[in-house]
Design a protein around this motif. Structure first.
Motif, PDB file in Angstrom:
ATOM      1  N   MET A  38      -4.728  -7.909 -10.257  1.00 35.12           N
ATOM      2  CA  MET A  38      -5.978  -7.370  -9.741  1.00 35.12           C
ATOM      3  C   MET A  38      -6.781  -6.678 -10.838  1.00 35.12           C
ATOM      4  O   MET A  38      -8.013  -6.779 -10.889  1.00 35.12           O
ATOM      5  CB  MET A  38      -5.712  -6.411  -8.586  1.00 35.12           C
ATOM      6  CG  MET A  38      -5.287  -7.090  -7.294  1.00 35.12           C
ATOM      7  SD  MET A  38      -6.573  -8.176  -6.597  1.00 35.12           S
ATOM      8  CE  MET A  38      -7.817  -6.967  -6.116  1.00 35.12           C
ATOM      9  N   LEU A  56      -6.839 -10.117  -1.750  1.00 31.80           N
ATOM     10  CA  LEU A  56      -6.676  -8.902  -0.952  1.00 31.80           C
ATOM     11  C   LEU A  56      -6.266  -9.245   0.475  1.00 31.80           C
ATOM     12  O   LEU A  56      -5.360  -8.633   1.044  1.00 31.80           O
ATOM     13  CB  LEU A  56      -7.979  -8.100  -0.938  1.00 31.80           C
ATOM     14  CG  LEU A  56      -8.284  -7.256  -2.169  1.00 31.80           C
ATOM     15  CD1 LEU A  56      -9.745  -6.802  -2.155  1.00 31.80           C
ATOM     16  CD2 LEU A  56      -7.360  -6.049  -2.242  1.00 31.80           C
ATOM     17  N   GLY A  96      -3.255  -6.920  -0.233  1.00 35.76           N
ATOM     18  CA  GLY A  96      -3.732  -6.024   0.814  1.00 35.76           C
ATOM     19  C   GLY A  96      -2.895  -6.045   2.075  1.00 35.76           C
ATOM     20  O   GLY A  96      -2.979  -5.136   2.900  1.00 35.76           O
ATOM     21  N   MET A 102      -5.339   1.335  -1.709  1.00 33.63           N
ATOM     22  CA  MET A 102      -5.427  -0.001  -1.143  1.00 33.63           C
ATOM     23  C   MET A 102      -6.156   0.022   0.202  1.00 33.63           C
ATOM     24  O   MET A 102      -6.937  -0.888   0.509  1.00 33.63           O
ATOM     25  CB  MET A 102      -4.036  -0.606  -0.986  1.00 33.63           C
ATOM     26  CG  MET A 102      -3.334  -0.901  -2.306  1.00 33.63           C
ATOM     27  SD  MET A 102      -4.306  -1.891  -3.484  1.00 33.63           S
ATOM     28  CE  MET A 102      -4.744  -3.314  -2.495  1.00 33.63           C
ATOM     29  N   GLU A 110      -9.771   0.176  -0.625  1.00 33.27           N
ATOM     30  CA  GLU A 110     -10.251  -1.122  -1.092  1.00 33.27           C
ATOM     31  C   GLU A 110     -10.545  -2.053   0.086  1.00 33.27           C
ATOM     32  O   GLU A 110     -11.600  -2.704   0.136  1.00 33.27           O
ATOM     33  CB  GLU A 110      -9.196  -1.767  -2.004  1.00 33.27           C
ATOM     34  CG  GLU A 110      -9.130  -1.211  -3.405  1.00 33.27           C
ATOM     35  CD  GLU A 110     -10.167  -1.824  -4.321  1.00 33.27           C
ATOM     36  OE1 GLU A 110      -9.894  -2.851  -4.964  1.00 33.27           O
ATOM     37  OE2 GLU A 110     -11.293  -1.277  -4.392  1.00 33.27           O
ATOM     38  N   LEU A 111      -9.608  -2.137   1.008  1.00 39.95           N
ATOM     39  CA  LEU A 111      -9.795  -3.016   2.158  1.00 39.95           C
ATOM     40  C   LEU A 111     -11.006  -2.589   2.981  1.00 39.95           C
ATOM     41  O   LEU A 111     -11.800  -3.425   3.420  1.00 39.95           O
ATOM     42  CB  LEU A 111      -8.531  -3.016   3.022  1.00 39.95           C
ATOM     43  CG  LEU A 111      -7.288  -3.643   2.385  1.00 39.95           C
ATOM     44  CD1 LEU A 111      -6.067  -3.407   3.272  1.00 39.95           C
ATOM     45  CD2 LEU A 111      -7.476  -5.128   2.138  1.00 39.95           C
TER      46      LEU A 111
END
Length: 246
Positions: free
Chosen positions: A137, A167, A172, A202, A205-206
């Motif tokens: 990533m 992801l 993810g 994380m 990010e999602l």
């Protein structure tokens, strides 16, 4: 697609955080902790740039790096990730993924090959290990930053599409649960706080990308795998040598 300097800076900030987290999950020794401490010293600006509420988790973890007892970390690392595996650190050990391991590993390998992400032959880790997926990533974010800086519209779209897919389909889907398990089961505060930091990052990010995943890590249907990933071949930063994994 109009790109801005801030978008490039955000991609570089994400690359820094992913790289830092990848290093944090490598087997601890004095040299690696010293390197991690150096990375943390330069990471504040990246953390501040990202639109995520994770400063508390970041500070709680980084405050331990300089003073932590490495002789206490090593047995905790071994029990968590290697021998008793209280908290497995590979994607295919979660939920029903073990029954679909060849397809999952093949799909991950396809992402890596498409973007020139090559591991050393003696790396000694599988494609789905937390350190490797985080490193990928980081590498992908650097490609995104380069494409943004050079206004390479097609490459931007390809890289962003691959980032979203990775992801959704891989990193993810399991790292939030992995981080929570680590926070609950580790003996050392260092790893408990690292688990919380990973889960917070994380999850952020999602949320930022508008991605929803099943946090219970159910087996993926075959239709979730879309085949080979296309990648721009002329980005100016292909890897001629295997990527060192610390």
């Amino acid at each position: 697609m109009l790109t801005t300097k801030s978008e490039t800076e955000l991609a570089l900030a994400r690359a820094d955080v992913y790289r830092f987290l990848s290093m944090a999950f490598v087997y601890p020794d004095k040299d690696r902790l010293a390197t991690l401490h150096e990375l943390a010293a330069d990471l504040d600006s990246s953390i501040n740039l990202l639109p995520y509420d994770m400063k508390e988790e970041y500070q709680a973890f980084t405050s331990l790096i300089e003073t932590v007892d490495v002789t206490a970390l090593q047995p905790d690392f071994t029990e968590m990730f290697l021998t008793r595996m209280f908290c497995p650190s590979s994607e295919t050990t979660y939920g029903k993924n073990s029954f679909n391991q060849p397809n999952i590993l093949g799909d991950i390998s396809g992402f890596y090959k498409a973007f020139g992400f090559v591991m050393k032959d003696d790396a000694g880790v599988s494609f789905d290990q937390i350190t490797v997926e985080l490193e990928f990533m980081s590498f992908l974010e650097l490609k995104i930053a380069y494409a943004l800086d050079q206004a390479m519209e097609e490459n931007i779209d390809i890289c962003l599409s691959a980032e979203r897919r990775f992801l959704e389909q891989h990193i993810g889907k399991w790292t939030g649960v992995f981080g929570e398990n680590l926070a609950a089961r580790a003996n050392e505060a260092y790893y408990r706080n690292l688990g919380l930091l990973l889960s917070k990052f994380m999850g952020s990010e999602l949320k930022f990308f508008g991605i929803e995943v099943d946090s219970r890590i159910k087996e993926l249907p075959k239709s979730d795998y879309e085949g080979p990933v296309d990648c721009p071949q002329q980005t100016g930063n292909e890897m001629d040598e295997p990527l060192p994994l610390h």
